[in-house]
Design an enzyme around this catalytic site. Structure first.
Site, PDB file in Angstrom:
ATOM      1  N   THR A 198     -11.263 -11.659  -3.074  1.00 17.45           N
ATOM      2  CA  THR A 198     -11.703 -11.795  -4.455  1.00 17.45           C
ATOM      3  C   THR A 198     -13.214 -12.018  -4.528  1.00 17.45           C
ATOM      4  O   THR A 198     -13.793 -12.674  -3.663  1.00 17.45           O
ATOM      5  CB  THR A 198     -10.978 -13.000  -5.090  1.00 17.45           C
ATOM      6  OG1 THR A 198      -9.579 -12.785  -5.030  1.00 17.45           O
ATOM      7  CG2 THR A 198     -11.399 -13.206  -6.527  1.00 17.45           C
ATOM      8  N   GLY A 228      -2.279 -12.576  -9.658  1.00 15.04           N
ATOM      9  CA  GLY A 228      -2.712 -13.847  -9.106  1.00 15.04           C
ATOM     10  C   GLY A 228      -3.535 -14.649 -10.084  1.00 15.04           C
ATOM     11  O   GLY A 228      -3.435 -14.486 -11.301  1.00 15.04           O
TER      12      GLY A 228
END
Length: 329
Positions: A198, A228
């Site tokens: 990320t 997520g």
């Protein structure tokens, strides 16, 4: 489980104004070639510079966040945009979010497959719709109507990410994999430290306004529309007038701990510093069995970059333009 807390004491003459991350996890120098390390360092520096250029010309913190994240979304090195990992079905599904501290405005997209830069779509949701989150085809249709760049899904294909999916399918089709790690294949309940790709940014502009943003491709071999923490306001991204937070890690744990908001709450209600609050949240996540890290920037220019993994791609730039980039613990 080890915990690293990295804090930058503010120099009132040269405070930090922008901080980024490119993922946390098992990042070992012994497994990194000099060429690849240089590539990551260069990309992180380019991201910092892009956001800084916006801030130094009087631009807003949200525009600086967008510019910095664009660089990482456009790079195949990071699990966001161009470098997104593959789902179980062999597709790329991307998520992103943005939040402005000055007024609490926020926007997010999840499960998109044709938007070149999801962070820009998240900003459009925030600025040009009455909503906070849009998902899938609806988000893509909205982005197209807003004139946001669309791409064929093949744009997101990279050989390294495709090979990772094929390897895990061969080893264990029920396993899932987190980006950039030595031992990546993991199955519940034996979740453990791997690499989370990320990307995120927090910026502080000349008006004192803070914005935070996060973008991701999720996890290799993810199934059934899994989302997520990255597009979830309060979990992966949060900003108020005091502080901005962007997280990277095992998303389910960050959602369950409302991690990004928890940092802000600890600062407000217990008067903890950015470093103290963020270390406490990462400790709680670790105690539950989760791995990852976060970047935190407060209104005074103090930055904290705690993580409980072997490393985290991270960096910040000060008001004078001094850049600091680090990868390992």
């Amino acid at each position: 489980m080890s915990l690293v807390g990295v804090g930058q004491q503010v120099d009132p003459k040269d405070k930090v104004i922008l901080v980024i991350h490119g993922g946390a996890g098992t990042i070992l120098k012994s497994k990194m070639t000099p060429e690849k390390e240089q590539a990551y360092t260069s990309a992180l520096r380019a991201s910092l510079q892009a956001g800084y250029d916006i801030l130094k010309t009087g631009g807003s913190s949200e525009k600086a966040v967008e510019a910095a994240i664009h660089v990482m979304e456009d790079s195949p090195l990071f699990n966001a945009g161009k470098g997104a990992v593959f789902t179980h079905e062999g597709t790329n599904e991307l998520d992103a979010s943005i939040m402005k501290g000055k007024d609490g405005a926020a926007g997010a997209v999840a499960g998109v497959t044709t938007i070149k830069n999801p962070i820009t779509a998240a900003i459009a949701v925030m600025e040009d719709s009455p909503h906070v989150m849009m998902v899938g085809q609806g988000a893509e249709r909205f982005a197209k109507e807003q004139g946001i760049a669309q791409v064929d899904p093949s744009y997101f294909y990279t050989q390294e990410r495709w090979d990772a999916l094929q390897r895990i399918l061969k080893e264990d089709s029920k396993a899932i994999e987190l980006d950039h790690s030595d031992k990546q294949s993991i199955t519940k309940p034996e979740w453990k430290d791997d690499k989370f790709g990320t990307v995120g940014c927090v910026a502080l502009d000349s008006k004192g306004d803070i914005s935070a943003g996060t973008s991701t491709g999720g996890m290799t071999n993810k199934k059934f529309g899994r989302v997520g923490d990255s597009p979830v306001i309060g979990a992966g991204t949060y900003a108020n007038k005091q502080v901005g937070v962007s997280c990277t890690g095992w998303g389910e744990y960050f959602i369950r701990n409302v991690a990004a908001y928890d940092v802000a709450a600890l600062m407000e209600y217990k008067s903890l510093s950015a470093l103290e609050a963020s270390k406490e949240v990462i400790r709680k996540i670790g105690d539950m069995g989760g791995d990852g890290g976060m970047i935190v920037l407060d209104r005074d220019g103090n930055v904290a970059l705690p993580f409980n993994t072997a490393g985290m791609y991270r960096g910040y730039i000060t008001e004078s333009g001094e850049i600091k980039v680090e990868i390992y613990k």
